[in-house]
Design a protein around this motif. Structure first.
Motif, PDB file in Angstrom:
ATOM      1  N   LYS A   1       0.839  -1.194   0.000  1.00 19.10           N
ATOM      2  CA  LYS A   1       0.000   0.000   0.000  1.00 19.10           C
ATOM      3  C   LYS A   1       0.876   1.246   0.000  1.00 19.10           C
ATOM      4  N   MET A   2       0.630   2.114  -0.966  1.00 20.20           N
ATOM      5  CA  MET A   2       1.453   3.305  -1.150  1.00 20.20           C
ATOM      6  C   MET A   2       0.570   4.551  -1.084  1.00 20.20           C
ATOM      7  N   ALA A   3       0.981   5.535  -0.302  1.00 22.80           N
ATOM      8  CA  ALA A   3       0.309   6.837  -0.266  1.00 22.80           C
ATOM      9  C   ALA A   3       1.246   7.814  -0.960  1.00 22.80           C
ATOM     10  N   VAL A   4       0.805   8.359  -2.094  1.00 24.81           N
ATOM     11  CA  VAL A   4       1.712   9.074  -2.989  1.00 24.81           C
ATOM     12  C   VAL A   4       1.224  10.492  -3.257  1.00 24.81           C
ATOM     13  N   GLY A   5       2.121  11.448  -3.131  1.00 24.17           N
ATOM     14  CA  GLY A   5       1.827  12.813  -3.514  1.00 24.17           C
ATOM     15  C   GLY A   5       2.229  13.049  -4.948  1.00 24.17           C
ATOM     16  N   GLY A   6       1.462  13.911  -5.637  1.00 26.19           N
ATOM     17  CA  GLY A   6       1.774  14.215  -7.030  1.00 26.19           C
ATOM     18  C   GLY A   6       0.746  13.695  -8.001  1.00 26.19           C
ATOM     19  N   GLY A   7      -0.518  13.681  -7.583  1.00 29.02           N
ATOM     20  CA  GLY A   7      -1.585  13.213  -8.459  1.00 29.02           C
ATOM     21  C   GLY A   7      -2.638  14.269  -8.670  1.00 29.02           C
ATOM     22  N   SER A   8      -3.459  14.079  -9.695  1.00 27.38           N
ATOM     23  CA  SER A   8      -4.484  15.056 -10.042  1.00 27.38           C
ATOM     24  C   SER A   8      -5.649  14.358 -10.716  1.00 27.38           C
ATOM     25  N   SER A   9      -6.814  14.990 -10.669  1.00 23.14           N
ATOM     26  CA  SER A   9      -8.000  14.449 -11.334  1.00 23.14           C
ATOM     27  C   SER A   9      -7.851  14.455 -12.850  1.00 23.14           C
ATOM     28  N   THR A  10      -6.852  15.153 -13.367  1.00 22.96           N
ATOM     29  CA  THR A  10      -6.602  15.189 -14.813  1.00 22.96           C
ATOM     30  C   THR A  10      -5.656  14.085 -15.269  1.00 22.96           C
ATOM     31  N   ASN A  11      -5.207  13.230 -14.357  1.00 25.74           N
ATOM     32  CA  ASN A  11      -4.280  12.156 -14.722  1.00 25.74           C
ATOM     33  C   ASN A  11      -4.867  11.229 -15.787  1.00 25.74           C
ATOM     34  N   SER A  12      -3.996  10.717 -16.639  1.00 20.61           N
ATOM     35  CA  SER A  12      -4.409   9.819 -17.717  1.00 20.61           C
ATOM     36  C   SER A  12      -3.309   8.802 -17.967  1.00 20.61           C
ATOM     37  N   PHE A  13      -3.687   7.634 -18.513  1.00 18.68           N
ATOM     38  CA  PHE A  13      -2.702   6.626 -18.885  1.00 18.68           C
ATOM     39  C   PHE A  13      -1.919   7.023 -20.134  1.00 18.68           C
ATOM     40  N   ASP A  14      -2.416   7.968 -20.887  1.00 14.00           N
ATOM     41  CA  ASP A  14      -1.739   8.404 -22.099  1.00 14.00           C
ATOM     42  C   ASP A  14      -0.341   8.914 -21.737  1.00 14.00           C
ATOM     43  N   PRO A  15       0.739   8.242 -22.189  1.00 10.27           N
ATOM     44  CA  PRO A  15       2.090   8.628 -21.761  1.00 10.27           C
ATOM     45  C   PRO A  15       2.521  10.009 -22.229  1.00 10.27           C
ATOM     46  N   THR A  16       1.839  10.575 -23.196  1.00  8.72           N
ATOM     47  CA  THR A  16       2.190  11.934 -23.630  1.00  8.72           C
ATOM     48  C   THR A  16       1.770  12.971 -22.600  1.00  8.72           C
ATOM     49  N   THR A  17       0.981  12.564 -21.597  1.00  8.72           N
ATOM     50  CA  THR A  17       0.475  13.513 -20.600  1.00  8.72           C
ATOM     51  C   THR A  17       1.172  13.405 -19.250  1.00  8.72           C
ATOM     52  N   TYR A  18       2.079  12.438 -19.064  1.00  9.73           N
ATOM     53  CA  TYR A  18       2.689  12.244 -17.746  1.00  9.73           C
ATOM     54  C   TYR A  18       3.434  13.504 -17.321  1.00  9.73           C
ATOM     55  N   ASP A  19       3.138  13.979 -16.091  1.00 11.95           N
ATOM     56  CA  ASP A  19       3.790  15.200 -15.631  1.00 11.95           C
ATOM     57  C   ASP A  19       4.069  15.211 -14.131  1.00 11.95           C
ATOM     58  N   ASP A  20       3.745  14.127 -13.430  1.00  9.75           N
ATOM     59  CA  ASP A  20       3.980  14.130 -11.990  1.00  9.75           C
ATOM     60  C   ASP A  20       4.132  12.707 -11.484  1.00  9.75           C
ATOM     61  N   PHE A  21       4.423  12.575 -10.178  1.00 11.89           N
ATOM     62  CA  PHE A  21       4.892  11.313  -9.637  1.00 11.89           C
ATOM     63  C   PHE A  21       3.860  10.202  -9.653  1.00 11.89           C
ATOM     64  N   VAL A  22       2.603  10.497  -9.435  1.00 13.65           N
ATOM     65  CA  VAL A  22       1.618   9.420  -9.366  1.00 13.65           C
ATOM     66  C   VAL A  22       1.567   8.648 -10.679  1.00 13.65           C
ATOM     67  N   MET A  23       1.411   9.356 -11.797  1.00 15.14           N
ATOM     68  CA  MET A  23       1.340   8.647 -13.078  1.00 15.14           C
ATOM     69  C   MET A  23       2.680   8.034 -13.451  1.00 15.14           C
ATOM     70  N   ASN A  24       3.777   8.642 -13.021  1.00 14.56           N
ATOM     71  CA  ASN A  24       5.073   8.036 -13.290  1.00 14.56           C
ATOM     72  C   ASN A  24       5.203   6.699 -12.557  1.00 14.56           C
ATOM     73  N   ASP A  25       4.797   6.678 -11.284  1.00 11.58           N
ATOM     74  CA  ASP A  25       4.839   5.427 -10.524  1.00 11.58           C
ATOM     75  C   ASP A  25       3.923   4.374 -11.147  1.00 11.58           C
ATOM     76  N   ILE A  26       2.724   4.786 -11.504  1.00 11.86           N
ATOM     77  CA  ILE A  26       1.786   3.846 -12.116  1.00 11.86           C
ATOM     78  C   ILE A  26       2.332   3.324 -13.438  1.00 11.86           C
ATOM     79  N   ALA A  27       2.903   4.222 -14.231  1.00 14.76           N
ATOM     80  CA  ALA A  27       3.436   3.822 -15.532  1.00 14.76           C
ATOM     81  C   ALA A  27       4.503   2.744 -15.397  1.00 14.76           C
ATOM     82  N   PHE A  28       5.401   2.904 -14.422  1.00 16.73           N
ATOM     83  CA  PHE A  28       6.459   1.914 -14.237  1.00 16.73           C
ATOM     84  C   PHE A  28       5.903   0.603 -13.695  1.00 16.73           C
TER      85      PHE A  28
END
Length: 481
Positions: free
Chosen positions: A9-36
Motif C-alpha cells: 500500500k502506497m500513499a503518494v503525492g503528485g496526483g491530479s484528477s486530470t491524470n491519464s494513462f496516455d504517456p504523452t500527458t505524464y507530468d507528476d509522480f503518481v502517473m510516473n509510478d503507475i506507468a512503471f
C-alpha cells in the motif's frame, strides 16, 4: 531471501484528477509510478544512473551515431496476451512525435527523422545528426511501450502489474503479472496506490499503518519519524532539483536585471538548512548537479547578496509586488520555501506576494501558466535531456520561456559530439549561459526522501526518481510476520 505475498500500500503525492494513462500527458509522480508498474521502455537507468536494457535486450549504432538499432527481447507479452513486436515500439515512440503531440518528450525526439520496424524484433531509429544519448532518451519515463492495437490510454502494458482499477487523482489498484518477463519479480501479490497530496495526511497514513510507503517526506519531519520504531527513512542522494522559473517572454521578467535581482535575493544556504534540513546540496541556477560528470565546477557559486539584488532591482526600474505561486503539489516544503524567499527578498527591497494554490490542478493550471512558481524536477541521465526538455527554444516544458541563440546552437553541437572533453566544454558554456542569462532559479538539489514501515524490505536508492526510480513496487517485498 525475498518473501512473496501481500499487498503493498502506497500513499503518494503528485496526483491530479486530470491524470491519464496516455504517456504523452505524464507530468507528476503518481502517473510516473503507475506507468512503471504497468509498462516498460526500451531502456532504463539503473541504480547508478547508467542506461541498461529493458524491453530492448541490446542496441547498436552506426559510427556517426545517426542510425540506431534496438533488438527486442523475445517472448514478452502484453497483459492482454498480445506478443510484443517492433511495430508496437514504433507506434509508441511516434505517439510523442506527431504534429499535434503535446508530449514533453517531443523535444527529445526532434532529431528523429524516421522510426521503423526491421522484422518483428528490431526497431530502427534514424536521426538527422549524431546523438550519443539516444539510448538514454528511450529511458525517459514518457517512452512507455504500449500495444499498437489499443488506445494510448488503455492502461495495458508489459509491466510487472496488471490494472484492476484506476480513478484519476484518487486511487490505482493492480495485481501481480504472473507472466512478467523480468525474473522472479514482483514479489508482492498486489499494489494499491492512493493519491494523498497533503504531506501531513501521507505521514499519518504511514504511521497508522494504512500505508507501507510514502513519498515526498518533508525534511522537517525526519527527526519525528526517526523516533517511531516502526518507520524507516528511505533516502536517495539525487540529481533532482527545485526551480523557480520566471517567464522571460513578457513583463516583468523579460527584464534581465529583474531576473538577476531575484537570483541574488535567494538565500540558497538557508533553503538547504531550513527547508531541506541538509538533505541535499546547493544549486547554482543550472540543472546539472555537482555529482554529474558534466558539471561546470569552474563557475562561481552564486550566493545570497541583498546589496547586489537591490542594485539590479533599482536598475530594472520595476516597482510594486511580484507574485510567486506555490503549493504542496510542487514539493514537500514548497510553501515554506516561498515564505522564506519572501523574507530574503524583503531585505533587498523586493516585495514578494506568495500565492498559495491548491494541489489539485497545480500542474495543469499554474505551472507554465503563471509568471513565477515553484517546481520540482526529477534528474535526467544526461545534460542534453534536461536542456532539451526545459531550456531549449520551443520545448513544451521550457518553463521560463527562455530563448538564447547561443545556447540553442550549442545544444545541437554538443548532442552530436562523441568526444567527452569537447562535449563537456560545450555543456560548461551552456551552464554559464543558463546561470547568467536564464530565467530559472535553481536553489538546491534535493535528496529523494521516502519513508516506509519496517516491513518494507529490498528498497534500493536511485539518483533519478523517488521510490527506487519508480520501481519500488516491483522490487520490494513485505515481511510483516
Amino acid at each position: 531471501m525475498p518473501k512473496r505475498g501481500g499487498t503493498l500500500k502506497m500513499a503518494v503525492g503528485g496526483g491530479s484528477s486530470t491524470n491519464s494513462f496516455d504517456p504523452t500527458t505524464y507530468d507528476d509522480f503518481v502517473m510516473n509510478d503507475i506507468a512503471f508498474q504497468y509498462a516498460n521502455r526500451l531502456t532504463q537507468a539503473n541504480a547508478k544512473g547508467v542506461i541498461v536494457p529493458d524491453l530492448a535486450e541490446s542496441w547498436e549504432a552506426t559510427p556517426d551515431a545517426r542510425v540506431w538499432r534496438f533488438r527486442l527481447r523475445k517472448g514478452v507479452n502484453f497483459h492482454n496476451g498480445k506478443p510484443l513486436t517492433a511495430e508496437d515500439a514504433v507506434w509508441s515512440i511516434n505517439l510523442h512525435r506527431g504534429k499535434d503531440s503535446k508530449s514533453a518528450a517531443k523535444a527529445l525526439l526532434t532529431a528523429v527523422t524516421d522510426v521503423k520496424a526491421e522484422g518483428k524484433d528490431v526497431v530502427v531509429v534514424e536521426l538527422d545528426g549524431g546523438n550519443a544519448d539516444l539510448p538514454a532518451i528511450m529511458a525517459d519515463y514518457h517512452m512507455m511501450i504500449l500495444p499498437s492495437d489499443l488506445p494510448a490510454d488503455a492502461g495495458v502494458g508489459t509491466g510487472p502489474f496488471v490494472k484492476e482499477m484506476f480513478e484519476p487523482g484518487v486511487r490505482w489498484a493492480a495485481t501481480r503479472n504472473p507472466d512478467y518477463w523480468d525474473g522472479d519479480r514482483p514479489y508482492v501479490d498486489a499494489v494499491e496506490l492512493s493519491v494523498v497530496n497533503d504531506p501531513t495526511a501521507r505521514l499519518a497514513a504511514l504511521r497508522s499503518g494504512q500505508a507501507h510507503m510514502i513519498n515526498r517526506v518533508d525534511a522537517k519531519t525526519i527527526s519525528l519519524l526517526k523516533r517511531d520504531p516502526n518507520v524507516q527513512i528511505l533516502r536517495s542522494p539525487a540529481w533532482a532539483h527545485y526551480t523557480l522559473p520566471m517567464h522571460c517572454d513578457k513583463p516583468p521578467f523579460d527584464n534581465h536585471d529583474l531576473r538577476m535581482a531575484m537570483k541574488y535575493a535567494y538565500d540558497r544556504e538557508q533553503m538547504l538548512t531550513q527547508i531541506l534540513r541538509g538533505y541535499g546540496s546547493l544549486g547554482n541556477d543550472t540543472p546539472i548537479a555537482p555529482t554529474n560528470p558534466y558539471f561546470n565546477a569552474e563557475m562561481p557559486q552564486r550566493t545570497y547578496d541583498p546589496d547586489k539584488a537591490a542594485f539590479h532591482y533599482k536598475k530594472s526600474g520595476h516597482s510594486g509586488p511580484l507574485q510567486v505561486h506555490t503549493s504542496d503539489a510542487a514539493f514537500a516544503g514548497a510553501i515554506d520555501a516561498a515564505v522564506l524567499f519572501k523574507e530574503n527578498a524583503a531585505k533587498a527591497g523586493i516585495t514578494i506576494d506568495v500565492i498559495r494554490d491548491p494541489a489539485d490542478g497545480y500542474w495543469s493550471d499554474v505551472w507554465l501558466k503563471v509568471p513565477a512558481c515553484y517546481v520540482f524536477w526529477a534528474g535526467r541521465p544526461t545534460p542534453d535531456m534536461i536542456f532539451s526538455t526545459a531550456y531549449a527554444k520551443g520545448a513544451a516544458w521550457n518553463e521560463a520561456k527562455w530563448d538564447n541563440a547561443k545556447f540553442n546552437e550549442l545544444l545541437v553541437k554538443a548532442r552530436a559530439e562523441l568526444d567527452f572533453d569537447k562535449r563537456k566544454a560545450m555543456y560548461a558554456e551552456m551552464q554559464t549561459l543558463v546561470n547568467t542569462d536564464g530565467g530559472t532559479i535553481v536553489p538546491v538539489f534535493n535528496d529523494w526522501l521516502d519513508a516506509g514501515t519496517k516491513a518494507v524490505k529490498g528498497f534500493e536508492p536511485h539518483p533519478l526518481f523517488d521510490f527506487s526510480g519508480h520501481k519500488a513496487a516491483e522490487k520490494v517485498w513485505l515481511d510483516e510476520g
